[in-house]
Design a protein around this motif. Sequence first.
Motif, PDB file in Angstrom:
ATOM      1  N   GLU A 291      23.051 108.048  59.424  1.00  6.17           N
ATOM      2  CA  GLU A 291      23.909 108.860  58.565  1.00  6.17           C
ATOM      3  C   GLU A 291      23.415 108.755  57.134  1.00  6.17           C
ATOM      4  O   GLU A 291      23.178 107.656  56.631  1.00  6.17           O
ATOM      5  CB  GLU A 291      25.360 108.383  58.651  1.00  6.17           C
TER       6      GLU A 291
ATOM      7  N   GLY B 132      24.427 109.973  53.270  1.00 10.57           N
ATOM      8  CA  GLY B 132      25.408 110.583  52.377  1.00 10.57           C
ATOM      9  C   GLY B 132      24.689 111.107  51.151  1.00 10.57           C
ATOM     10  O   GLY B 132      24.033 110.353  50.438  1.00 10.57           O
TER      11      GLY B 132
ATOM     12  N   THR C 139      27.732 114.437  54.426  1.00  7.57           N
ATOM     13  CA  THR C 139      27.150 113.450  55.323  1.00  7.57           C
ATOM     14  C   THR C 139      26.249 114.171  56.308  1.00  7.57           C
ATOM     15  O   THR C 139      26.680 115.092  56.986  1.00  7.57           O
ATOM     16  CB  THR C 139      28.244 112.684  56.097  1.00  7.57           C
TER      17      THR C 139
ATOM     18  N   ARG D 289      24.013 113.598  59.627  1.00  6.65           N
ATOM     19  CA  ARG D 289      23.742 112.686  60.740  1.00  6.65           C
ATOM     20  C   ARG D 289      22.446 113.131  61.413  1.00  6.65           C
ATOM     21  O   ARG D 289      22.295 114.289  61.771  1.00  6.65           O
ATOM     22  CB  ARG D 289      24.885 112.708  61.742  1.00  6.65           C
TER      23      ARG D 289
END
Length: 125
Positions: A96, A98, A103, A105
Amino acid sequence: MSAHMPSDRSFQLLEVVPSRMENSPAVARRNWPDETKARIVEEALAPDVNVSAVARRYGMSPSQLFGWRRKAIAKGQVERREEPGEEAGASGGVIEIGIAGATVRVGPMVSEDHLRRVLRAVRSA
């Protein structure tokens, strides 16, 4: 009345290949439906696939299939799939990231080039 026969009684064998003769009709080309082409190209883009074997299975020249792949990739219709590298880890986990309030993934099957494009898009948004 009859043709002159050579004294040694020899003869000549002539082979006529219609496709080599001038003014011979052109050999009909196969017209592959777009859906079939797309399916074959998709199959040929799979990781660890032998493109020549795929071409033989469909009764076509490997060079034709390589050409279809190259054109589809250049037009952006498909994307080259790559095996995850050793650095991706054996766990196959998700990473993940940020960035800019979002976010992202990322799984092990995502190529580095694709991830770069996604991160640039998120940053510019």
